[in-house]
Design a protein around this motif. Structure first.
Motif, mmCIF file in Angstrom:
data_model
loop_
_atom_site.group_PDB
_atom_site.id
_atom_site.type_symbol
_atom_site.label_atom_id
_atom_site.label_comp_id
_atom_site.label_asym_id
_atom_site.label_seq_id
_atom_site.Cartn_x
_atom_site.Cartn_y
_atom_site.Cartn_z
ATOM 1 N N ILE A 108 5.283 40.584 13.728
ATOM 2 C CA ILE A 108 6.658 40.808 13.303
ATOM 3 C C ILE A 108 6.777 40.429 11.833
ATOM 4 C CG2 ILE A 108 9.050 40.089 13.629
ATOM 5 C CD1 ILE A 108 8.393 39.504 16.513
ATOM 6 N N SER A 109 7.377 41.317 11.067
ATOM 7 C CA SER A 109 7.633 41.020 9.666
ATOM 8 C C SER A 109 8.862 41.783 9.227
ATOM 9 C CB SER A 109 6.439 41.402 8.789
ATOM 10 O OG SER A 109 6.280 42.800 8.791
ATOM 11 N N ASN A 110 9.434 41.380 8.115
ATOM 12 C CA ASN A 110 10.556 42.094 7.544
ATOM 13 C C ASN A 110 10.445 42.069 6.027
ATOM 14 O OD1 ASN A 110 11.192 39.472 7.035
ATOM 15 N ND2 ASN A 110 13.046 39.432 8.244
ATOM 16 N N ALA A 111 11.085 43.018 5.394
ATOM 17 C CA ALA A 111 11.047 43.115 3.938
ATOM 18 C C ALA A 111 12.322 43.759 3.443
ATOM 19 C CB ALA A 111 9.847 43.931 3.501
ATOM 20 N N LYS A 112 12.673 43.431 2.228
ATOM 21 C CA LYS A 112 13.828 44.055 1.594
ATOM 22 C C LYS A 112 13.330 44.710 0.308
ATOM 23 C CE LYS A 112 17.758 41.957 1.471
ATOM 24 N NZ LYS A 112 18.852 41.034 1.141
#
Length: 73
Positions: free
Chosen positions: A30-34
């Motif tokens: 799981i990862s997130n980025a903006k």
């Protein structure tokens, strides 16, 4: 189902990568980025011509905290 694995040499592995040998039920990184990008930011190709007369990207985030991914299982 059991498996017999010989020698495995790992030279490098990224920070969001998974290296697994053997039985597994579920692997879910799981990862997130903006990402902020303006007009013409992700254009690729040979001989590309982009005309952006007046372009601006608003990258101000007034709340400072975005939705997390703690329950994304």
């Amino acid at each position: 189902m059991p498996v017999i694995v010989g020698v495995a040499q790992v030279i490098s592995i990224g920070s969001s990568s998974i290296f697994h040998i053997g039985d597994v039920y579920k692997i879910m990184p799981i990862s997130n980025a903006k990402t902020y990008s303006g007009a013409g930011s992700f254009n690729t190709g040979d001989g590309l011509r982009v005309y952006n007369k007046f372009s601006s990207t608003n990258a101000y985030d007034h709340d400072g905290i975005d939705q997390g991914n703690i329950l994304n299982a």
